[in-house]
Design a protein around this motif. Structure first.
Motif, mmCIF file in Angstrom:
data_model
loop_
_atom_site.group_PDB
_atom_site.id
_atom_site.type_symbol
_atom_site.label_atom_id
_atom_site.label_comp_id
_atom_site.label_asym_id
_atom_site.label_seq_id
_atom_site.Cartn_x
_atom_site.Cartn_y
_atom_site.Cartn_z
ATOM 1 N N ASP A 122 25.588 -8.481 1.963
ATOM 2 C CA ASP A 122 26.574 -8.173 0.933
ATOM 3 C C ASP A 122 25.815 -8.301 -0.382
ATOM 4 O OD1 ASP A 122 26.393 -10.898 0.343
ATOM 5 O OD2 ASP A 122 28.468 -11.361 0.843
ATOM 6 N N SER A 123 26.459 -8.480 -1.480
ATOM 7 C CA SER A 123 25.739 -8.490 -2.752
ATOM 8 C C SER A 123 24.857 -9.725 -2.943
ATOM 9 C CB SER A 123 26.720 -8.382 -3.921
ATOM 10 O OG SER A 123 27.591 -9.491 -3.913
ATOM 11 N N GLU A 151 17.654 -13.171 -2.233
ATOM 12 C CA GLU A 151 16.414 -13.402 -2.983
ATOM 13 C C GLU A 151 15.285 -13.936 -2.097
ATOM 14 O OE1 GLU A 151 19.354 -14.737 -4.269
ATOM 15 O OE2 GLU A 151 19.657 -13.295 -5.892
ATOM 16 N N GLN A 152 15.624 -14.569 -0.987
ATOM 17 C CA GLN A 152 14.618 -15.128 -0.093
ATOM 18 C C GLN A 152 13.818 -14.050 0.637
ATOM 19 O OE1 GLN A 152 17.702 -18.040 1.591
ATOM 20 N NE2 GLN A 152 15.736 -19.058 1.938
ATOM 21 N N PHE A 153 14.292 -12.822 0.588
ATOM 22 C CA PHE A 153 13.633 -11.741 1.299
ATOM 23 C C PHE A 153 12.926 -10.768 0.358
ATOM 24 C CE2 PHE A 153 17.289 -13.176 3.781
ATOM 25 C CZ PHE A 153 16.661 -13.525 4.970
ATOM 26 N N VAL A 154 12.841 -11.129 -0.899
ATOM 27 C CA VAL A 154 12.249 -10.245 -1.906
ATOM 28 C C VAL A 154 11.224 -11.039 -2.713
ATOM 29 C CG1 VAL A 154 12.780 -8.805 -3.916
ATOM 30 C CG2 VAL A 154 14.439 -9.016 -2.078
ATOM 31 N N LEU A 162 16.010 -5.407 -7.728
ATOM 32 C CA LEU A 162 16.963 -5.505 -6.631
ATOM 33 C C LEU A 162 18.380 -5.685 -7.175
ATOM 34 C CD1 LEU A 162 17.675 -5.819 -3.608
ATOM 35 C CD2 LEU A 162 17.284 -8.265 -3.901
ATOM 36 N N HIS A 163 18.555 -6.594 -8.133
ATOM 37 C CA HIS A 163 19.881 -6.835 -8.699
ATOM 38 C C HIS A 163 20.405 -5.581 -9.396
ATOM 39 C CE1 HIS A 163 20.395 -10.974 -7.615
ATOM 40 N NE2 HIS A 163 19.172 -11.264 -8.046
#
Length: 170
Positions: A122-123, A151-154, A162-163
């Motif tokens: 989701d967001s 954020e843990q995956f980027v 991303l945001h």
């Protein structure tokens, strides 16, 4: 009688029940209770001798879909048409819900079998991922990833982009 009513319900499929409010051995209220007990979605229209507020209120309190005075033939036809349309809508909704459940199961199976890394966010957080996605990030089981923040995956330098992308899609 109630037995005759239950037998009629099992003999074939019914779309609508129209009953009178006359005091008989088997009342409209008992018919409603029987339908509820059998978990049948069959609208019940009760015909009353006169359009007084007490008989209308009693019928609606007994969970009739509609209460119509006997002398109002056109109103009865409109009510029948409306209740049949509502019934058809409910049937289509139940069918769509059933198809959705089946599709979700199929998607889950396809996702789990895929060798491509697939994740659903989701967001803010990860909702669902397959094992290929988990292996990509060094985990053995995808269930351990659920609920982790996006954020843990980027990498840190891509977080802002991303945001922005998420805001654009939202």
């Amino acid at each position: 009688t109630e037995n005759e009513f239950l037998e009629a319900l099992t003999e074939r499929s019914w779309d609508l029940v129209i009953c009178s409010s006359e005091r008989q051995a088997f009342t409209a209220k008992q018919a409603m209770k029987s339908l509820k007990r059998m978990n049948k979605d069959i609208p019940v229209i009760q015909l009353v001798p006169h359009a007084d507020s007490m008989s209308l209120l009693q019928g609606l309190k007994a969970h009739m879909q509609a209460v119509v005075p006997l002398e109002e033939k056109e109103l009865l036809l409109i009510t029948i048409r409306r209740e049949l349309e509502h019934l058809e809508s409910r049937r289509r909704m139940r069918q769509a819900e059933s198809l959705l459940v089946e599709l979700e199961k199929r998607i889950q199976v396809l996702m789990e079998r895929s060798t491509l890394a697939i994740a659903y966010f989701d967001s803010k957080q990860l909702l669902l991922a397959n094992n290929s996605f988990a292996h990509l990030f060094g985990y053995e089981d995808a269930e351990k990833l659920q609920g982790k923040m996006i954020e843990q995956f980027v990498v840190p330098e891509d977080k802002e982009e991303l945001h922005e992308q998420i805001q654009t899609f939202a």
